[in-house]
Design an enzyme around this catalytic site. Structure first.
Site, mmCIF file in Angstrom:
data_model
loop_
_atom_site.group_PDB
_atom_site.id
_atom_site.type_symbol
_atom_site.label_atom_id
_atom_site.label_comp_id
_atom_site.label_asym_id
_atom_site.label_seq_id
_atom_site.Cartn_x
_atom_site.Cartn_y
_atom_site.Cartn_z
ATOM 1 N N LYS A 1 3.189 1.143 -1.690
ATOM 2 C CA LYS A 1 2.904 -0.163 -1.101
ATOM 3 C C LYS A 1 3.413 -1.283 -2.002
ATOM 4 C CE LYS A 1 0.186 -3.915 -0.541
ATOM 5 N NZ LYS A 1 -0.441 -4.840 -1.520
ATOM 6 N N ASP B 1 -0.305 -1.511 4.171
ATOM 7 C CA ASP B 1 -1.580 -1.851 3.560
ATOM 8 C C ASP B 1 -2.671 -1.595 4.598
ATOM 9 O OD1 ASP B 1 -1.187 -3.832 5.371
ATOM 10 O OD2 ASP B 1 -1.924 -5.432 4.111
#
Length: 219
Positions: free
Chosen positions: A128, A147
């Site tokens: 991420k 996310d």
DNA sequence: ATCCCGAGGG
DNA sequence: CCCTCTGGAT
């Protein structure tokens, strides 16, 4: 609403979703304040399980106190933890930021690596964070940022049946053209903060309500 | 009580 | 796979 069966129907539906996202958020960018790739890396590490709004409250003072990557490499994590306390997970985040600064100085000549495999060796940077830094820091589409918002909305829109962020990212990469990866993530994040929120989604003001299966899943 | 631009370690 | 790490807003 009926779920599409054929591949062509799924593609048409995806194009509708992308068109609505473009109408809503034509030019969204990263909401984390930063003035270079290092600051973006720090801000992204701090953003774990924390709103970007609160990250943006601490980063101006943080970057004023530690102007360079060398300053972060030299501070003790216990000291840095005090500075970032309000973002939560402060001990882990402080170790990651100091470790990242030291690693980047020692192994990468003080430059943030522009290669995902190298960036993933930096403490505190998993997929991420690496995708955020490469995408918004350098304009490199290394993957799709997944996310909590992107994962939740991809599920509600039935763009994936997976749970783990890595598998969700794999599904999104497979259905999105690469030139869409960076923008798509930001669009879903803004959509997730403003309309398709986790607890009480504002379906009444959502232009994608007709395309959404969330009633099936949230009922 | 739940959620927020997760990552590392067992 | 699981668990832990954490404050602040709602």
């Amino acid at each position: 609403m009926k779920r599409p069966r054929s591949k062509a129907d799924k593609q048409a539906r995806l194009q509708q979703i992308l068109g609505i996202l473009d109408d809503l958020y034509p030019n969204v960018t990263c909401a984390l304040n930063h003035s270079n790739a290092w600051e973006l890396l720090v801000a992204t590490i701090l953003s774990a399980q924390c709103t970007d709004e609160r990250v943006n409250k601490v980063t101006p003072g943080l970057f004023a106190k530690y102007p360079t990557i060398e300053d972060f490499a030299a501070v003790r994590p216990e000291v840095l933890a005090v500075d970032i306390h309000s973002t939560g997970f402060f001990n882990n985040k402080a170790k990651s930021v100091v470790g990242a600064a030291q690693k980047i100085l020692r192994d990468f000549g003080g430059e943030i690596p522009r290669d995902i495999e190298l960036l993933l060796t930096v403490p505190g940077a998993a997929r991420k964070t690496a995708n955020v830094v490469l995408g918004s820091g350098f304009g490199i589409a290394s993957g799709v940022v997944v996310d909590t918002h992107v994962g939740r909305i991809a599920a509600r829109l039935d763009l994936t049946r997976e749970e783990s962020p890595v598998k969700v990212e794999r599904d999104l990469i497979a259905i999105l053209p690469q030139e869409r990866w960076i923008l798509f993530s930001h669009q879903l994040i803004h959509f997730g903060r403003g309309i398709c929120v986790a607890r009480k989604p504002r379906c009444g003001e959502c232009p994608m309500a007709d395309l959404c299966y969330a009633e099936d899943k949230l009922a």
